[in-house]
Structures are given as structure tokens and as C-alpha cells.
Design an enzyme around this catalytic site. Structure first.
Site, PDB file in Angstrom:
ATOM      1  N   GLY A  34       0.813  -1.217   0.000  1.00 37.63           N
ATOM      2  CA  GLY A  34       0.000   0.000   0.000  1.00 37.63           C
ATOM      3  C   GLY A  34       0.839   1.257   0.000  1.00 37.63           C
ATOM      4  N   GLY A  36       0.613   5.247   1.444  1.00 39.57           N
ATOM      5  CA  GLY A  36      -0.116   6.186   2.294  1.00 39.57           C
ATOM      6  C   GLY A  36       0.249   7.604   1.910  1.00 39.57           C
ATOM      7  CB  VAL A  41       2.140  -0.196   3.837  1.00 44.86           C
ATOM      8  CG1 VAL A  41       2.003  -1.369   4.794  1.00 44.86           C
ATOM      9  CG2 VAL A  41       1.694   1.092   4.530  1.00 44.86           C
ATOM     10  CE  LYS A  56       1.770   4.685   7.626  1.00 46.38           C
ATOM     11  NZ  LYS A  56       0.405   4.948   7.974  1.00 46.38           N
ATOM     12  CB  VAL A 111      -4.171  -6.997   8.720  1.00 46.37           C
ATOM     13  CG1 VAL A 111      -5.618  -7.487   8.704  1.00 46.37           C
ATOM     14  CG2 VAL A 111      -3.823  -6.422  10.079  1.00 46.37           C
ATOM     15  CG  ASP A 155      -5.818   9.937  10.142  1.00 47.89           C
ATOM     16  OD1 ASP A 155      -6.816  10.472   9.615  1.00 47.89           O
ATOM     17  OD2 ASP A 155      -4.835   9.547   9.482  1.00 47.89           O
ATOM     18  CE  LYS A 157      -6.397   7.933   6.776  1.00 40.94           C
ATOM     19  NZ  LYS A 157      -5.621   8.808   5.925  1.00 40.94           N
ATOM     20  N   PRO A 158     -11.631   5.021   6.839  1.00 39.99           N
ATOM     21  CG  PRO A 158     -13.353   5.003   5.258  1.00 39.99           C
ATOM     22  CD  PRO A 158     -12.510   5.931   6.068  1.00 39.99           C
TER      23      PRO A 158
HETATM   24  N1  LIG Z   1      -0.659  -3.771   9.008  1.00 46.69           N
HETATM   25  C1  LIG Z   1      -0.981  -3.864   7.728  1.00 46.69           C
HETATM   26  N2  LIG Z   1      -1.201  -5.070   7.159  1.00 46.69           N
HETATM   27  C2  LIG Z   1      -1.532  -5.170   5.850  1.00 46.69           C
HETATM   28  N3  LIG Z   1      -1.707  -4.108   5.042  1.00 46.69           N
HETATM   29  C3  LIG Z   1      -1.518  -2.880   5.535  1.00 46.69           C
HETATM   30  C4  LIG Z   1      -1.164  -2.688   6.906  1.00 46.69           C
HETATM   31  N4  LIG Z   1      -1.063  -1.350   7.119  1.00 46.69           N
HETATM   32  C5  LIG Z   1      -1.338  -0.743   5.956  1.00 46.69           C
HETATM   33  N5  LIG Z   1      -1.635  -1.639   4.993  1.00 46.69           N
HETATM   34  C6  LIG Z   1      -1.990  -1.353   3.596  1.00 46.69           C
HETATM   35  O1  LIG Z   1      -1.299  -0.207   3.187  1.00 46.69           O
HETATM   36  C7  LIG Z   1      -2.208   0.797   2.746  1.00 46.69           C
HETATM   37  C8  LIG Z   1      -1.650   2.162   3.080  1.00 46.69           C
HETATM   38  O2  LIG Z   1      -1.675   2.352   4.470  1.00 46.69           O
HETATM   39  P1  LIG Z   1      -1.294   3.750   5.099  1.00 46.69           P
HETATM   40  O3  LIG Z   1      -1.651   3.746   6.530  1.00 46.69           O
HETATM   41  O4  LIG Z   1       0.109   4.061   4.727  1.00 46.69           O
HETATM   42  O5  LIG Z   1      -2.194   4.701   4.227  1.00 46.69           O
HETATM   43  P2  LIG Z   1      -3.436   5.579   4.548  1.00 46.69           P
HETATM   44  O6  LIG Z   1      -4.117   5.132   5.798  1.00 46.69           O
HETATM   45  O7  LIG Z   1      -4.241   5.653   3.301  1.00 46.69           O
HETATM   46  O8  LIG Z   1      -2.816   6.991   4.749  1.00 46.69           O
HETATM   47  P3  LIG Z   1      -2.088   7.594   6.023  1.00 46.69           P
HETATM   48  O9  LIG Z   1      -0.708   7.822   5.557  1.00 46.69           O
HETATM   49  O10 LIG Z   1      -2.860   8.813   6.305  1.00 46.69           O
HETATM   50  O11 LIG Z   1      -2.162   6.591   7.131  1.00 46.69           O
HETATM   51  C9  LIG Z   1      -3.504   0.474   3.428  1.00 46.69           C
HETATM   52  O12 LIG Z   1      -4.563   0.983   2.679  1.00 46.69           O
HETATM   53  C10 LIG Z   1      -3.476  -1.038   3.467  1.00 46.69           C
HETATM   54  O13 LIG Z   1      -3.938  -1.564   2.240  1.00 46.69           O
HETATM   55 MG   LIG Z   2      -3.121   4.671   7.485  1.00 43.58          MG
END
Ligand SMILES: Nc1ncnc2c1ncn2[C@@H]1O[C@H](COP(=O)(O)OP(=O)(O)OP(=O)(O)O)[C@@H](O)[C@H]1O
Ligand SMILES: [Mg+2]
Length: 447
Positions: A34, A36, A41, A56, A111, A155, A157-158
């Protein structure tokens, strides 16, 4: 719902992004899962503990913020420590945090699932109301736990709530986001999407946040899960923030017709403008959600009971029974579904039950020989029911069969009147079936 729990496709790199590192700290990096607002991530592997992890990363600090670097670094690790203290079934565990080549990284529980985003999509399939209630209930428990340890999320959010393949929600990015990304509001101003949609009135005014602020954001997520829309949108951040502060909540029941009234009342309370009019704790919210969940389940059971009763009501066997008596019989028996080809009774087995076919067709076989076919309204197993002898034939579902299975011990539980009526009809049916068999036998002998 299957769609919302499918893992997302691995995120793709574009040419201007850095290549995927082989390792970050001691962690092996396997794939990008992913992106962010402030980094990537990765799915990684801890070679020492031998488990999958999510790593991350967050971008280095911009020139503008270079002078803040020390305090931000300190805050990052202070917050990471706070989040690391949390251990809850509905919170993604934080295992480790580190810094490498000016880049901060967090190591979390991996996850296997997806975020809540697909279940929030405007034109996507909507989750059933009870599933939404269940998800929000579990998130409320997670927030209650973190708030009781002095950690605000800030924070919700979905994309910060993951759903495992089994549909279990896990909240992530506790408290870290705000400190981790000092440019968040600036970025948001540029994009006018993302977290601002989930901000509470006090958050858009940059006032002090409280547990009720996280619960407000959870309310927005709930609204979106139910309707595919957030309560407020805006052409730009200014309009969005004005709506969050002043516009009444657009009635959720107008967008989701199967919503119980108590749930729209609960959402209005979650999204109240004034903090003091909202739920003050995750526990308080959880209690109300649990009550609603149990009522929804009860209504579901009542519905399936009514459907079961209706399917028996159409059988001749129950012509002289009242609705109440049918319900009594249902309470003391089992209405079972059989897939095509599935055995209902097996030759040679001792089974003291009597069966009545409510839907579908079945075949009666002795060895490999088909000796009879049964259809809706037909009964079998009367002799076993009376004397618990061995079955003399096998009965198999020919298509999807719904059958009522009645055993004499369970039938003892129903009222005497109902038992008398049951045995009267049962005896008549048995006599009719025996006379049919007799007729068949004499016809066979005669021929
Ligand atoms: N612990 C995890 N296990 C599996 N996938 C994850 C995990 N954490 C994040 N992800 C994946 O990485 C993506 C990006 O997460 P990230 O928290 O960086 O982005 P975000 O929530 O959209 O933005 P922000 O930077 O504001 O948190 C998520 O949408 C998810 O698909
Ligand atoms: Mg996030």
C-alpha cells in the site's frame, strides 16, 4: 461479505518511485502492499521471530520542516511507544519502530485482508446492517481500550481500519499519523480529500481533541459503510469544514431504507456538533450497538421462524394445526436442509426420527434399487419413530430438500393437545401408507 475481505492487489510502482528495498532494518521486504500519504507499506518478514510483518515507511522531512526534525523525531518515537503499548484483538499491534537513512519506519502485525475502503465505495455492494453494527461495535471496543490508556487515534478513517479475511476489523495507525506527518493539513488543503472528510467539528477548528472526537470520525465511517457516502462533501476544504461545523446531518435513513430507527438516532448522536451531545466513551457506544445488534439478530430469527412456519403450513399434514401448534412442533423438532445426493436416513442405521418433506424430492433405495420417490408433503421413517428399529432403506435427497425431523423424545415437550393432534394425523398417515403398501404387495402377488 466476500468482496470487502478480499486482499487488495499488490500496489504498483510508478517510474518516479524509489525501487523496493530488499531489507529495512532487520526486516526482509517481500512486496509493496500500500501507499499512504507519507510513505509506503510493505509486506515483510521478521527472520528472527519468523513471522510476516507490515513495514510502514515515512518520507524524510522536507526542507521547510528541517528545523523541526529533532522534535518531530522525538514525538514520532514517543507516539510509537504509546501505540506500542496497545494490545487488543481489534487493534493492529505495533511491534517495532526504527529509523534508517533518515527514514522512519514502523513494524506492525501484517493483516491478511483489506481496509474498509472497498466496503465504503459509492457504487459498491453495501454490507448488511447487522455486519456494519458488528464492525463498528468492535472498533468502539478498540477505541474504548485505547482511550482508557490515554491514547487518542486522531485519524479514524476507512483506510485505517483493516478487515481480516474472516471479516474481523482491526484499527491501525494509532496516534502516529498526526505526529508522523506534520504536512497533513497542508496536503489535505491541496487535495481536499482524505482525512478531512472524517474530521469532527472541533478537529476542523484545530481545537483540543477528546475521545468523543475519535467516536465522531467512527460515526462518519459508519455512515459511509451504510450509505456509500460521507455525510458532508465540499467543493473545497473551506466548504467542507463549514458543512462539518454547521450543516445538519443528512438523514441516513433516507439513503438506507432497511435501517432501524434506533440506528439513525445513534448515528445522529455520534455526529452531533457539540461534543457534550455525543457518546462520551467507546463503552457507552458499544453498549448501545450491542443492544441494537441483539435486536437485529432476534428480528432475523423471528423472520426465519415465520418462514419455517409458513413452509409447514402449506403441507397437508398440518391442515388441522393452528399457527401456534405448528410453532410448537417447530420448537420441538428440526427443520433441516439437504443438498442433492445427501443421505437423510441410511439403511441399517437405528434412528428414532420421523421425517416430513417440506420442499424438494427424495429417492428411497434398498441397496442399489430405487424403490420409491418422495415429494413435498410425503413422510417416511414412521416405524423407526415408533420403535427405533433399523432403517430398512436409504433415503437420499434428489435435489435441494427441506425436511422436518421429528423425534418422539422432543415431541414429549409440546402441549398435550398438540401431541394428540400430531399422533392422530401421524396414525392416519401411517395407516394410509400401510394400506398402500398392502395394495402394492397384493398386486405383485396377483401378477
Ligand atoms: N498492518 C498492515 N497489514 C496489511 N496491510 C496494511 C497494513 N497497514 C497498511 N496496509 C496497507 O497499506 C495501505 C496504506 O496504508 P497507510 O496507513 O500508509 O495509508 P493511509 O491510511 O491511506 O494513509 P495515512 O498515511 O494517512 O495513514 C492500506 O490501505 C493497506 O492496504
Ligand atoms: Mg493509514
Amino acid at each position: 461479505m466476500v468482496d470487502s475481505t478480499l486482499p487488495s492487489q499488490p500496489a504498483q510502482y510508478s517510474s518516479d518511485e524509489p525501487p523496493m528495498p530488499e531489507k529495512i532494518g532487520k526486516y526482509e521486504i517481500h512486496s509493496l502492499v500500500g501507499k499512504g500519504s507519507c510513505g509506503f507499506v510493505y509486506k515483510g518478514f521478521d527472520p528472527f521471530v519468523r513471522r510476516d510483518v507490515a513495514v510502514k515507511t515515512s518520507r524524510g522531512f522536507t526542507e521547510d520542516h528541517a528545523h523541526d526534525e529533532d522534535s518531530i523525531q522525538r514525538a514520532f518515537f514517543t507516539e510509537a511507544r504509546a501505540a506500542g503499548m496497545l494490545s487488543h484483538p481489534h487493534i493492529v499491534s505495533l511491534y517495532d519502530a526504527g529509523t534508517e537513512d533518515g527514514m522512519n519506519y514502523l513494524v506492525m502485525e501484517f493483516v491478511d485482508g483489506d481496509t474498509l475502503m472497498p466496503a465504503c465505495a459509492k457504487n459498491g455492494p453495501r454490507l448488511p446492517v447487522d455486519k456494519v453494527v458488528d464492525i463498528i461495535f468492535k472498533c468502539a471496543k478498540a477505541l474504548d481500550y485505547s482511550h482508557s490508556r490515554g491514547v487518542l487515534h486522531r485519524d479514524i478513517k476507512p483506510t485505517n481500519i483493516m478487515l481480516t479475511r474472516e471479516g474481523v476489523p482491526k484499527v491501525m495507525d494509532f496516534s502516529v499519523a498526526e505526529v508522523n506527518d506534520p504536512t497533513a493539513v497542508v496536503d489535505a488543503k491541496r487535495n481536499a480529500v482524505g482525512s478531512p472528510l472524517y474530521m469532527s467539528p472541533e478537529q476542523v477548528q484545530r481545537n483540543k481533541l477528546e475521545p468523543a472526537s475519535d467516536l465522531y470520525s467512527l460515526g462518519v465511517v459508519m455512515y459511509q459503510l451504510l450509505t456509500g457516502e460521507t455525510p458532508y462533501t465540499g467543493a473545497d476544504l473551506l466548504h467542507l469544514f463549514a458543512a462539518i461545523r454547521h450543516a445538519p446531518v443528512p438523514p441516513v435513513e433516507a439513503k438506507r431504507s432497511d435501517l432501524p430507527r434506533e440506528l439513525s438516532t445513534l448515528i445522529n448522536r455520534l455526529l452531533a456538533k457539540k461534543v457534550e451531545e455525543r457518546y462520551q466513551s467507546g463503552r457507552e457506544l458499544g453498549n448501545d450497538l450491542l443492544r441494537i445488534f441483539e435486536r437485529l439478530k432476534q428480528a432475523d430469527m423471528n423472520l426465519s421462524r415465520r418462514e419455517s412456519r409458513d413452509s409447514l403450513r402449506s403441507l397437508r399434514f398440518f391442515d388441522s394445526f393452528s399457527d401456534e401448534e405448528i410453532s410448537e412442533i417447530l420448537g420441538a423438532s428440526h427443520l433441516l436442509n439437504y443438498a442433492p445426493g445427501q443421505e437423510i436416513v441410511r439403511e441399517g442405521e437405528i434412528d428414532g426420527a420421523f421425517y416430513l418433506i417440506a420442499r424438494g424430492n427424495a429417492e428411497v433405495r434398498k441397496g442399489n434399487t430405487l424403490i420409491d420417490t418422495l415429494m413435498k408433503g410425503d413422510c417416511f421413517g414412521e416405524i423407526g419413530f415408533l420403535t427405533a428399529t433399523r432403517r430398512t432403506a436409504t433415503v437420499k435427497a434428489a435435489d435441494q430438500v427441506l425436511a422436518l425431523r421429528v423425534s418422539s423424545t422432543l415431541l414429549d415437550q409440546v402441549s398435550t393437545d398438540c401431541q394428540l393432534r400430531f399422533y392422530k394425523i401421524f396414525t392416519q398417515t401411517l395407516i394410509y401408507r400401510l394400506s398402500l403398501t398392502n395394495a402394492k404387495l397384493s398386486a405383485a402377488k396377483g401378477g
